[in-house]
Design a protein around this motif. Structure first.
Motif, mmCIF file in Angstrom:
data_model
loop_
_atom_site.group_PDB
_atom_site.id
_atom_site.type_symbol
_atom_site.label_atom_id
_atom_site.label_comp_id
_atom_site.label_asym_id
_atom_site.label_seq_id
_atom_site.Cartn_x
_atom_site.Cartn_y
_atom_site.Cartn_z
ATOM 1 N N ASN A 165 0.500 -1.379 0.069
ATOM 2 C CA ASN A 165 -0.095 -0.067 0.052
ATOM 3 C C ASN A 165 1.300 1.608 -0.049
ATOM 4 O OD1 ASN A 165 -2.702 1.514 0.080
ATOM 5 N ND2 ASN A 165 -2.502 1.324 2.202
ATOM 6 N N VAL A 202 -0.887 -0.681 -4.033
ATOM 7 C CA VAL A 202 -2.131 -0.234 -4.289
ATOM 8 C C VAL A 202 -2.299 1.185 -3.697
ATOM 9 C CG1 VAL A 202 -3.131 -1.978 -4.220
ATOM 10 C CG2 VAL A 202 -3.081 -1.448 -2.056
ATOM 11 N N CYS A 203 -2.900 1.726 -4.114
ATOM 12 C CA CYS A 203 -2.849 2.588 -3.341
ATOM 13 C C CYS A 203 -4.450 3.908 -4.245
ATOM 14 C CB CYS A 203 -2.317 4.126 -4.245
ATOM 15 S SG CYS A 203 -2.308 5.742 -3.871
ATOM 16 N N TYR A 204 -4.616 4.276 -2.627
ATOM 17 C CA TYR A 204 -6.289 5.297 -2.576
ATOM 18 C C TYR A 204 -5.977 6.817 -2.140
ATOM 19 C CZ TYR A 204 -11.152 5.591 -1.118
ATOM 20 O OH TYR A 204 -12.664 6.617 -1.113
ATOM 21 N N SER A 205 -6.406 7.034 -3.131
ATOM 22 C CA SER A 205 -5.752 9.268 -2.862
ATOM 23 C C SER A 205 -6.999 9.723 -3.517
ATOM 24 C CB SER A 205 -4.839 9.240 -3.380
ATOM 25 O OG SER A 205 -4.166 10.515 -3.269
ATOM 26 N N SER A 234 -13.590 4.818 -7.847
ATOM 27 C CA SER A 234 -13.201 6.038 -7.572
ATOM 28 C C SER A 234 -14.387 5.768 -6.020
ATOM 29 C CB SER A 234 -13.309 6.753 -8.499
ATOM 30 O OG SER A 234 -14.187 7.195 -9.030
ATOM 31 N N ASN A 280 -11.858 10.379 -4.774
ATOM 32 C CA ASN A 280 -10.527 9.576 -4.625
ATOM 33 C C ASN A 280 -10.790 8.372 -5.320
ATOM 34 O OD1 ASN A 280 -9.558 10.815 -2.564
ATOM 35 N ND2 ASN A 280 -11.087 9.322 -0.975
ATOM 36 N N TYR A 282 -9.015 4.754 -6.293
ATOM 37 C CA TYR A 282 -8.102 3.369 -5.977
ATOM 38 C C TYR A 282 -7.389 2.567 -6.976
ATOM 39 C CZ TYR A 282 -7.301 -0.673 -3.601
ATOM 40 O OH TYR A 282 -6.142 -1.954 -2.564
#
Length: 294
Positions: A165, A202-205, A234, A280, A282
């Motif tokens: 992450n 992975v990235c959630y931002s 998103s 946001n 993902y």
């Protein structure tokens, strides 16, 4: 410990005003009979419990220190033991310095948003101090599990599989080459945990909002950051909770009240004035698919 706080502020290049604020806070919490023993007791116990901030907030009220200041002061004091844990686990000073620098990034955010030297998100620090999250160059990383099946080309992930992450600290421009360097460091750092399987990130931002392509300039570092990801879904932000990250203040629903000093602020303000929402995203990518590996 007071000398350590002073040296820490110098080592991490804190503003002089912030350093004085923390030393003053340390003096106040140490001079107060109701708080001195308890504060140092928490430090000595390396307390990272769920009720930690409640304890610190209570001490702050008793000794007349702003709670955000005492929250960050605590983690500054705790970093002395964290240094020892890094040494015991053969982790290099460079990773320690980059990781603990996050306290400074949160310090500057707090002063910009709240006008206080401290942190309003101190719960965030606990995983750093548990050796669960590390800064490796420009970005921060922690092992996680993906919660859905995913396939890209001949590589796939099953729900529950290990992934890395990504977190993005407010540590300056998000240059492409710095991100690629950070991914390389993270892939090396965590490779043994993947047992030869493809390494996935992975990235959630808010940085992965898919519609950034519609209103950010072509040379935007954010767009270059997005290029590496397959943004699989998103989630809309009805109240624009990440507004403070861009504008340094909460969103009151009126784009005209937002500062427009940077190109990013101007682009976002213009987008909002047109009645658009934000979201946001993902994203996922396999390390082997990055440009540096082709």
């Amino acid at each position: 410990m007071r000398n350590y706080v002073s040296m820490f502020c110098d080592e991490f290049k804190y503003p002089a005003e912030a350093k004085e604020c923390f030393l003053d806070a340390f003096d106040k919490v140490s001079a107060c009979e109701e708080t001195a023993g308890e504060f140092m007791g928490l430090v000595e116990a390396y307390d990272l419990g769920d009720d930690l901030l409640d304890k610190l907030t209570n001490l702050a009220e008793k000794c007349g220190v702003h709670k955000f200041t005492l929250h960050l002061l605590y983690f500054i004091c705790l970093s002395k033991r964290l240094r020892e844990l890094y040494e015991e686990n053969n982790l290099p000073y460079e990773i320690y310095y980059d990781t603990v620098s996050d306290l400074k990034w949160k310090l500057m955010e707090c002063h910009h948003v709240e006008g206080v030297w401290g942190s309003f998100v101190a719960n965030w620090f606990r995983r750093f101090y548990r050796l669960d999250r590390f800064a490796l160059g420009r970005l921060q990383f922690e092992p996680s599990e993906i919660d859905f099946d995913y396939k890209k080309g001949d590589k796939e992930l099953k729900k529950g599989d290990l992934v890395i992450n990504i977190h993005i600290p407010s540590a300056g421009p998000l240059h492409k080459e710095l991100c690629l360097d950070a991914y390389k460091r993270a892939a090396e750092f965590y490779k043994d945990r993947f047992n030869g399987k493809p390494i996935a990130f992975v990235c959630y931002s808010w940085l992965l909002y898919p519609r950034h392509t519609e209103f950010l300039p072509e040379n935007s570092n954010i767009l270059k950051f997005m290029e590496d990801f397959d943004i699989v879904w998103s989630k809309e932000q009805p109240h624009f909770g990440d507004c403070w990250r861009i504008f340094g203040k909460a969103y009151n629903g009126d784009p005209d009240d937002l500062p427009q000093e940077t190109s990013l602020q101007r682009a976002y303000a213009s987008w909002l004035k047109k009645g658009n929402t934000v979201a946001n995203g993902y994203g996922v990518f396999f390390y082997d698919d990055l440009p540096l590996n082709k």
